[in-house]
Design a protein around this motif. Structure first.
Motif, mmCIF file in Angstrom:
data_model
loop_
_atom_site.group_PDB
_atom_site.id
_atom_site.type_symbol
_atom_site.label_atom_id
_atom_site.label_comp_id
_atom_site.label_asym_id
_atom_site.label_seq_id
_atom_site.Cartn_x
_atom_site.Cartn_y
_atom_site.Cartn_z
ATOM 1 N N GLU A 1 0.859 -1.179 0.000
ATOM 2 C CA GLU A 1 0.000 0.000 0.000
ATOM 3 C C GLU A 1 0.898 1.233 0.000
ATOM 4 O OE1 GLU A 1 -3.264 0.275 -0.195
ATOM 5 O OE2 GLU A 1 -3.598 -1.897 -0.251
ATOM 6 N N VAL A 2 0.781 2.060 -1.056
ATOM 7 C CA VAL A 2 1.736 3.149 -1.242
ATOM 8 C C VAL A 2 1.789 4.081 -0.036
ATOM 9 C CG1 VAL A 2 2.332 5.153 -2.662
ATOM 10 C CG2 VAL A 2 1.501 3.065 -3.745
ATOM 11 N N LYS A 3 0.633 4.547 0.418
ATOM 12 C CA LYS A 3 0.625 5.541 1.479
ATOM 13 C C LYS A 3 0.956 4.948 2.848
ATOM 14 C CE LYS A 3 -2.431 8.804 -0.833
ATOM 15 N NZ LYS A 3 -3.683 9.609 -0.744
ATOM 16 N N GLU A 4 1.109 3.614 2.911
ATOM 17 C CA GLU A 4 1.546 2.959 4.148
ATOM 18 C C GLU A 4 3.020 2.574 4.081
ATOM 19 O OE1 GLU A 4 -0.316 2.668 6.833
ATOM 20 O OE2 GLU A 4 -2.004 3.613 5.794
ATOM 21 N N GLY A 5 3.658 2.916 2.951
ATOM 22 C CA GLY A 5 5.051 2.545 2.749
ATOM 23 C C GLY A 5 6.013 3.456 3.493
ATOM 24 N N LEU A 6 7.258 3.421 3.081
ATOM 25 C CA LEU A 6 8.326 4.181 3.737
ATOM 26 C C LEU A 6 8.693 5.371 2.860
ATOM 27 C CD1 LEU A 6 10.434 4.338 6.052
ATOM 28 C CD2 LEU A 6 11.924 2.892 4.646
ATOM 29 N N GLN A 7 8.453 6.572 3.368
ATOM 30 C CA GLN A 7 8.731 7.778 2.596
ATOM 31 C C GLN A 7 10.200 8.162 2.707
ATOM 32 O OE1 GLN A 7 6.263 11.130 3.559
ATOM 33 N NE2 GLN A 7 7.186 12.467 1.999
ATOM 34 N N LEU A 8 10.786 8.549 1.572
ATOM 35 C CA LEU A 8 12.180 8.976 1.528
ATOM 36 C C LEU A 8 12.249 10.501 1.508
ATOM 37 C CD1 LEU A 8 13.561 6.465 -1.154
ATOM 38 C CD2 LEU A 8 13.099 6.090 1.270
ATOM 39 N N GLU A 9 13.412 11.033 1.832
ATOM 40 C CA GLU A 9 13.613 12.479 1.890
ATOM 41 C C GLU A 9 14.834 12.858 1.047
ATOM 42 O OE1 GLU A 9 11.561 14.518 3.317
ATOM 43 O OE2 GLU A 9 10.338 13.091 4.470
ATOM 44 N N THR A 10 14.805 14.083 0.541
ATOM 45 C CA THR A 10 15.961 14.621 -0.176
ATOM 46 C C THR A 10 16.090 16.099 0.145
ATOM 47 O OG1 THR A 10 17.060 14.724 -2.340
ATOM 48 C CG2 THR A 10 14.709 15.298 -2.275
ATOM 49 N N THR A 11 17.206 16.683 -0.243
ATOM 50 C CA THR A 11 17.435 18.116 -0.064
ATOM 51 C C THR A 11 17.960 18.680 -1.377
ATOM 52 O OG1 THR A 11 19.718 17.854 0.658
ATOM 53 C CG2 THR A 11 18.001 17.736 2.363
ATOM 54 N N ALA A 12 18.066 20.003 -1.419
ATOM 55 C CA ALA A 12 18.598 20.631 -2.623
ATOM 56 C C ALA A 12 20.043 20.206 -2.865
ATOM 57 C CB ALA A 12 18.509 22.149 -2.502
ATOM 58 N N ASP A 13 20.769 19.941 -1.794
ATOM 59 C CA ASP A 13 22.170 19.539 -1.934
ATOM 60 C C ASP A 13 22.320 18.065 -2.293
ATOM 61 O OD1 ASP A 13 23.035 22.113 -1.321
ATOM 62 O OD2 ASP A 13 23.097 21.691 0.848
ATOM 63 N N SER A 14 21.418 17.214 -1.777
ATOM 64 C CA SER A 14 21.589 15.771 -1.990
ATOM 65 C C SER A 14 20.820 15.238 -3.199
ATOM 66 C CB SER A 14 21.142 14.991 -0.750
ATOM 67 O OG SER A 14 19.770 15.222 -0.484
ATOM 68 N N PHE A 15 19.867 16.004 -3.767
ATOM 69 C CA PHE A 15 19.119 15.541 -4.931
ATOM 70 C C PHE A 15 20.095 15.202 -6.073
ATOM 71 C CE2 PHE A 15 16.900 16.167 -8.939
ATOM 72 C CZ PHE A 15 15.724 15.464 -8.719
ATOM 73 N N PRO A 16 19.879 14.087 -6.797
ATOM 74 C CA PRO A 16 18.692 13.232 -6.895
ATOM 75 C C PRO A 16 18.700 12.016 -5.954
ATOM 76 C CG PRO A 16 20.206 12.644 -8.612
ATOM 77 C CD PRO A 16 20.871 13.747 -7.847
ATOM 78 N N VAL A 17 19.498 12.071 -4.884
ATOM 79 C CA VAL A 17 19.543 10.947 -3.950
ATOM 80 C C VAL A 17 18.502 11.170 -2.851
ATOM 81 C CG1 VAL A 17 20.949 9.675 -2.294
ATOM 82 C CG2 VAL A 17 21.973 10.496 -4.431
ATOM 83 N N TRP A 18 17.659 10.140 -2.641
ATOM 84 C CA TRP A 18 16.617 10.155 -1.622
ATOM 85 C C TRP A 18 16.973 9.116 -0.556
ATOM 86 C CZ3 TRP A 18 11.893 13.068 -2.595
ATOM 87 C CH2 TRP A 18 11.880 13.703 -3.835
ATOM 88 N N LYS A 19 16.786 9.493 0.707
ATOM 89 C CA LYS A 19 17.183 8.589 1.794
ATOM 90 C C LYS A 19 16.023 8.349 2.757
ATOM 91 C CE LYS A 19 22.052 10.008 1.745
ATOM 92 N NZ LYS A 19 23.181 10.550 2.548
ATOM 93 N N SER A 20 16.090 7.184 3.398
ATOM 94 C CA SER A 20 15.082 6.830 4.404
ATOM 95 C C SER A 20 15.735 6.778 5.777
ATOM 96 C CB SER A 20 14.468 5.463 4.088
ATOM 97 O OG SER A 20 15.343 4.425 4.508
ATOM 98 N N PRO A 21 14.937 6.837 6.849
ATOM 99 C CA PRO A 21 15.483 6.539 8.176
ATOM 100 C C PRO A 21 15.706 5.037 8.311
ATOM 101 C CG PRO A 21 13.113 6.891 8.319
ATOM 102 C CD PRO A 21 13.503 7.201 6.895
ATOM 103 N N GLN A 22 16.395 4.647 9.354
ATOM 104 C CA GLN A 22 16.563 3.217 9.647
ATOM 105 C C GLN A 22 15.267 2.678 10.248
ATOM 106 O OE1 GLN A 22 20.234 1.858 11.476
ATOM 107 N NE2 GLN A 22 21.164 3.856 11.154
ATOM 108 N N VAL A 23 14.829 1.535 9.750
ATOM 109 C CA VAL A 23 13.549 0.973 10.174
ATOM 110 C C VAL A 23 13.761 -0.423 10.733
ATOM 111 C CG1 VAL A 23 11.240 0.291 9.417
ATOM 112 C CG2 VAL A 23 12.341 2.301 8.404
ATOM 113 N N PRO A 24 13.304 -0.703 11.969
ATOM 114 C CA PRO A 24 13.346 -2.078 12.485
ATOM 115 C C PRO A 24 12.418 -2.962 11.659
ATOM 116 C CG PRO A 24 12.980 -0.481 14.249
ATOM 117 C CD PRO A 24 12.795 0.252 12.967
ATOM 118 N N ILE A 25 12.850 -4.187 11.419
ATOM 119 C CA ILE A 25 12.084 -5.075 10.547
ATOM 120 C C ILE A 25 12.331 -6.523 10.965
ATOM 121 C CG2 ILE A 25 13.898 -5.343 8.794
ATOM 122 C CD1 ILE A 25 11.708 -4.987 6.668
#
Length: 215
Positions: free
Chosen positions: A51-75
């Motif tokens: 489910e897309v809206k239940e997934g893990l959202q990534l973040e980017t900045t003007a300096d790091s684009f086009p790289v998007w990163k996620s937080p660490q997630v327990p799994i």
């Protein structure tokens, strides 16, 4: 999006697994427009169970684009599948056109995934979780107990020295002489000897003998 903290799904971990894994993503994606967001959506609850809206959202900045990163997630450790999804401001989801990406996670290990939107290329790196990672994942760590101090030594019970020889043998006391007078000659010395005897019941008894002798 799923919170970066402990997932409720981890409470249902199999009994053979006591320490969760952790996963985090670094995705290269140039296909976004202003206002778009990038998500990792996959086969496990921590990634939205597809489910897309239940997934893990990534973040980017003007300096790091086009790289998007996620937080660490327990799994829960194991094999997972996922895809990268671009979500527009109006809620339209654009899934990448490649096959599902597979990744294996391991108990008490962190897995870093590097991939790109619409690419089958993927790089995974596995690292050992730190103590801080384990505590953040809800694992209670047992602290090593200091070694117990040894009990103080107790002095040995004093044992009286053993008497050499047969206990019934006499312990001789030095003689003492007493002078006796005689009619025709010098006074005689009466020699007295005292002897100590140990009886069978352990008590002591003294015996005296007298033997006259001339000086």
């Amino acid at each position: 999006p799923a919170p970066p903290g402990r997932s409720p799904a981890l409470d249902a971990m199999p009994p053979t697994i006591t320490i969760p894994a952790k996963i985090f993503f670094q995705v290269t994606c140039r296909e976004t427009n202003v206002g778009d967001t990038v998500w990792v959506v996959g086969s496990v609850p921590e990634l939205g169970s597809w489910e897309v809206k239940e997934g893990l959202q990534l973040e980017t900045t003007a300096d790091s684009f086009p790289v998007w990163k996620s937080p660490q997630v327990p799994i829960i450790p194991g094999k997972i599948q996922f895809k990268i999804v671009i979500l527009s401001e109006n809620g339209n989801a654009r899934w990448e056109g490649t096959s599902n990406k597979d990744v294996q996670t391991f108990e008490s290990k962190r897995t870093q995934v590097q991939c790109a939107f619409n690419s089958d290329d993927m790089l995974c790196a596995t690292m050992k979780m730190t103590e801080k990672d384990l505590e953040a994942a809800g694992v209670k760590l047992s602290k090593a107990q200091p070694p117990a101090e040894p009990a103080p030594a107790t002095p040995d019970t004093a044992v009286p020295p053993e008497v050499e020889g047969d206990p019934a043998e006499a312990a001789e006391v030095p003689e003492r002489t007493v002078p006796l007078k005689t009619e025709d000659g010098p006074p005689m010395q009466k020699s007295q000897s005292r002897h100590l005897f140990r009886l069978s019941d352990g008590s002591m008894q003294m015996d005296m003998t007298k033997t006259p002798s001339l000086m």
